[in-house]
Design a protein around this motif. Structure first.
Motif: not given
Length: 200
Positions: A17-39
Motif C-alpha cells: 500500500n505504501t510502495e512507490e510504484y508506477p501509477r497511471w499519471h506517471w510519464p512513460d520515461d519514468l515508468i520505463a526507468d522504474f522497471f529497467l533501473n530499479r536496482f
C-alpha cells in the motif's frame, strides 16, 4: 536483463500500500526507468541495498523484501561470491500485474505467459533461468518444452542463445529451497560451470 547472467522468474509481483510504484499519471520515461533501473542507475533511488523498497513518502521500508533477499542468496550460491542485483542477476515474473498473495494469478497465467513470457526470456542475456515456485514452473515448462519432472534442464536454445533452466520452490514455501538442497551435486556443478564459462 540486458547484462545479467542469471534471470529469476517468479509468479507475479506483490503489492504494498505504501510502495512507490508506477501509477497511471506517471510519464512513460519514468515508468520505463522504474522497471529497467530499479536496482541501480535509475533517476530515483528506487531501492536501497537491493533489499528495501522506496515508499511514496520518500523513505524506505524498514523491513527488507524477503523474496529479494532469497534470490540474492541463490545468485551468490551460483556465483560463489557476493551478488549485485541488476548486474549479476535480474528478476521478472510470468504474470506482471501486482496483487496480494497471488490473487488472480491462476486466471491470468495462460494469457500473460502466452503473450509475454517467451519474448521476455528471449530478450534477456541470461544463460541461467531460475524458476521459483509452481506458477513460474508451470508456465516455463509449457512455453519452453521442459519435462515436468526435471529440476535441471539444458542447455537448450531459447531465443538466440543456449540456456539452462532450473526449478526451485518459491522462497516463501516450506522446506528445502537452496540449489544445493534441490539439485543433485552433479547438476549444480554443471550449472556453475555453465555460468562460469560464459561470464568469468
Amino acid at each position: 536483463m540486458d547484462r545479467a547472467p542469471i534471470l529469476f522468474l517468479g509468479s507475479n509481483p506483490a503489492i504494498g500500500n505504501t510502495e512507490e510504484y508506477p501509477r497511471w499519471h506517471w510519464p512513460d520515461d519514468l515508468i520505463a526507468d522504474f522497471f529497467l533501473n530499479r536496482f541501480a542507475g535509475g533517476t530515483k533511488p528506487w531501492t536501497r541495498k537491493g533489499l528495501y523498497c522506496l515508499r511514496e513518502d520518500g523513505m524506505y521500508k524498514r523491513e527488507r523484501v524477503r523474496y529479494w533477499a532469497s534470490i540474492r542468496r541463490r545468485a551468490e550460491e551460483l556465483l560463489g561470491r557476493p551478488a549485485e542485483p541488476g548486474l549479476d542477476y535480474a528478476t521478472s515474473e510470468v504474470v506482471h500485474c501486482k496483487s496480494p498473495r497471488e490473487v488472480g494469478v491462476r486466471e491470468a497465467l495462460d494469457e500473460c505467459a502466452t503473450r509475454y513470457l517467451r519474448q521476455l526470456v528471449h530478450l534477456a542475456v541470461a544463460k541461467v533461468v531460475v524458476c521459483l515456485g509452481k506458477t513460474a514452473s508451470t508456465a516455463v515448462r509449457r512455453e519452453f518444452a521442459v519435462p515436468g519432472s526435471a529440476v535441471f534442464h539444458g542447455p537448450k536454445m531459447a531465443g538466440s542463445i543456449e540456456r539452462c533452466f532450473t526449478f526451485l520452490p518459491h522462497p516463501s514455501a516450506w522446506g528445502s529451497k537452496t540449489l544445493s538442497q534441490c539439485l543433485s551435486q552433479e547438476d549444480l556443478l554443471n550449472l556453475k560451470r555453465w555460468l562460469g564459462y560464459e561470464f568469468h
